[in-house]
Design a protein around this motif. Sequence first.
Motif, PDB file in Angstrom:
ATOM      1  N   PRO A 116      51.165 -20.347  24.652  1.00  0.00           N
ATOM      2  CA  PRO A 116      49.946 -20.706  25.390  1.00  0.00           C
ATOM      3  C   PRO A 116      49.139 -21.742  24.622  1.00  0.00           C
ATOM      4  N   GLY A 117      48.694 -22.759  25.329  1.00  0.00           N
ATOM      5  CA  GLY A 117      47.957 -23.841  24.698  1.00  0.00           C
ATOM      6  C   GLY A 117      48.818 -25.039  24.380  1.00  0.00           C
ATOM      7  N   SER A 118      50.139 -24.844  24.371  1.00  0.00           N
ATOM      8  CA  SER A 118      51.034 -25.968  24.108  1.00  0.00           C
ATOM      9  C   SER A 118      51.086 -26.881  25.330  1.00  0.00           C
TER      10      SER A 118
ATOM     11  N   TYR B 150      53.375 -25.479  28.156  1.00  0.00           N
ATOM     12  CA  TYR B 150      52.765 -24.344  28.870  1.00  0.00           C
ATOM     13  C   TYR B 150      51.652 -24.845  29.799  1.00  0.00           C
ATOM     14  N   GLU B 151      50.760 -25.690  29.270  1.00  0.00           N
ATOM     15  CA  GLU B 151      49.623 -26.153  30.062  1.00  0.00           C
ATOM     16  C   GLU B 151      50.073 -26.998  31.247  1.00  0.00           C
ATOM     17  N   MET B 152      51.061 -27.861  31.042  1.00  0.00           N
ATOM     18  CA  MET B 152      51.537 -28.710  32.137  1.00  0.00           C
ATOM     19  C   MET B 152      52.174 -27.879  33.245  1.00  0.00           C
ATOM     20  N   MET B 153      53.001 -26.907  32.863  1.00  0.00           N
ATOM     21  CA  MET B 153      53.674 -26.079  33.871  1.00  0.00           C
ATOM     22  C   MET B 153      52.662 -25.200  34.607  1.00  0.00           C
ATOM     23  N   GLN B 154      51.757 -24.586  33.848  1.00  0.00           N
ATOM     24  CA  GLN B 154      50.739 -23.726  34.456  1.00  0.00           C
ATOM     25  C   GLN B 154      49.872 -24.511  35.437  1.00  0.00           C
TER      26      GLN B 154
END
Length: 483
Positions: free
Chosen positions: A56-58, A61-65
Motif C-alpha cells: 500500500p502506498g506504492s 498499488y495506487e495506480m491499480m486502486q
Amino acid sequence: MPIDLEALFSLSPNPYIVLDRDLKIAWMNEAYLRATMRRREELVGQGVFQAFPSEPGSDSYEMMQASFARVLATGEKDELALIRYDIRGDDGTMERRYWSATHTPLAGPDGEVAFILQHTVDVTELHGLRKLRDEMHVMDQARAVQARNRDLAAESQRIRTMFDQAPGFVAIVEGPSHVFTIANNAYRRLIAQRDIVGKTVAESLPEVVDQGFVDLLDEVYRTGEPYIGRDVRVALASEETDQLEDRYLDFIYQPIFDEEGNVGQIFVQGQDVSEEVAALERQQLLIDELNHRVKNTLAIVQSLATQSFRDIETAGDARQIFDARLRALALAHDLLTERSWQPAELAATARATVTAAVGGAIERVTISGPKVLLAPHTSVSMALTLHELATNAVKYGALSDAKGRIALAWHLEVEGDLERLVIEWTERDGPPVGPPLRRGFGTRLVERSFVADKGLSVLDFAPGGLHCRISLVLPKTDEAEES
C-alpha cells in the motif's frame, strides 16, 4: 446459433479476469492462470490485492486502486497503459513484471456496475527494450496517454463537482420517453431526494404528468425549440411531509442535438423562486392595504370638506374646485396603483387627467409625445398641474366656447448625461386671454409643482390663448424606480 461467451473467453490467448464490486476474484480464463503462474482454486473468492500483494502506498498499488475506483464511480472503461506489478514465481520469489491493463465495467440488472472485466497484457519484454529509440518512443507515448487520462479524469471530476454544487437545479433527460441520465444536488433536493437516474420523468415524478410538464418535454423533443418558463407553479412532493406542495420555478428545457441534427437529449436548468414569489405576494398585499387606506383617507377628507363648506354661503365654487382637485389627486393615485407605485407613463397620466376635467371636449385636445416614465411623486404633481390647466381652459380659456382647441405635447432634451422633459400646453382659437387680476392657488400650484424636480413652469397669458411651458429634469432610470 447462440455463442457461449464464457467458453470463448476461456479459449482466448489474452489473459482475462472478472472482479466483483468488492474487488474479489470471480472468474479468470486459462491464459490468465498461465500468465500469473497460479491455480484457479488459489484465486477464486480472494481479493485481488490479497491474491497479488502490492505494498500500500506504492505506485503499482495506487495506480491499480485508483483505476478500479474510477470504473466503479463513473461506470466507464479505464486504461493503464503501463504498470509495474510483480508476480510471485514458482520458487516463491517476486518477479518484476510490467503490464498493460484495461478495466471494463459490467452492469447488473439495476444498471449499476456489478463486475469489472480486467484484460491484461504482459509487456515486460517490451519494457526491457525501452532503451531502444523506437520502443522508447512507444513508452513515452504510453506514459503521455496515461497522464492525459489522469488529467481528463481529474478534470471530469472537477466538472462533476461543480455540476453537483451548482446553486440552480440541473438535469438531463434522454430519448422520447425522457429518461433521466444525470441530476445535480439542487434538482434532487427539489424532488425530495427521489432516485430518478435511469427512470423516465413519468415514472420518477408522476405528479407532474397531469400538470403538463411531460407534454412540454414532448413538444421540445418534437420541435427542437426550447421552452422557457417564468414563475411557473408546480406541485411537488415535500421531503418533510411527502405531501404535494406548490413551488414556483424559473426554468428552461433546452434541446441537445446529436451529430445528425436530431434531438437526443433535453437539458433542464432553472431555479426555485418560491421565496421571491411569496415576497412579491406579500408586497402586493401591503400595497393593496396602503391603497385601501389612502382611498379611505381621501374619502374622509372629502367628507370633512363637505361638512366644512356646508354652512358657508359663498363656498359653492370653492367646494367644487376643492372636489375637482381631490378627484385629480385620486385619479393620479389610481394610475399609480395600477402600476404598484412604479414609475407611470406620462401619456396615461395626461390623457386620464385631462379627460376627467374636460369630459366630451377631449375631442378638441391633442396629446402627443414620446414614451416617458415619471416617478410616483412627479406623476401626482403632473396630474394636479394638468387638472388646473384643463379646468381653467373649460372655464375661461379655449374650451369655454365651441371653437377653441388645445395641443398638449412634450419632447426630451439632452443636457450632458441628464435628460430634460419639456411640456408645452398651447391653447388657440378660443376667446381673447389676458393676465389674471390676481394670482390664485391654481396659478401658484402650476408654477411651483416641479421645483423638487429642478423644474420650472412658465405661464404666458397671450391674447391668442394661454401657453404654459413646463421643464423638469428626469432622474436616471434606477432613481425613478426608487422614488
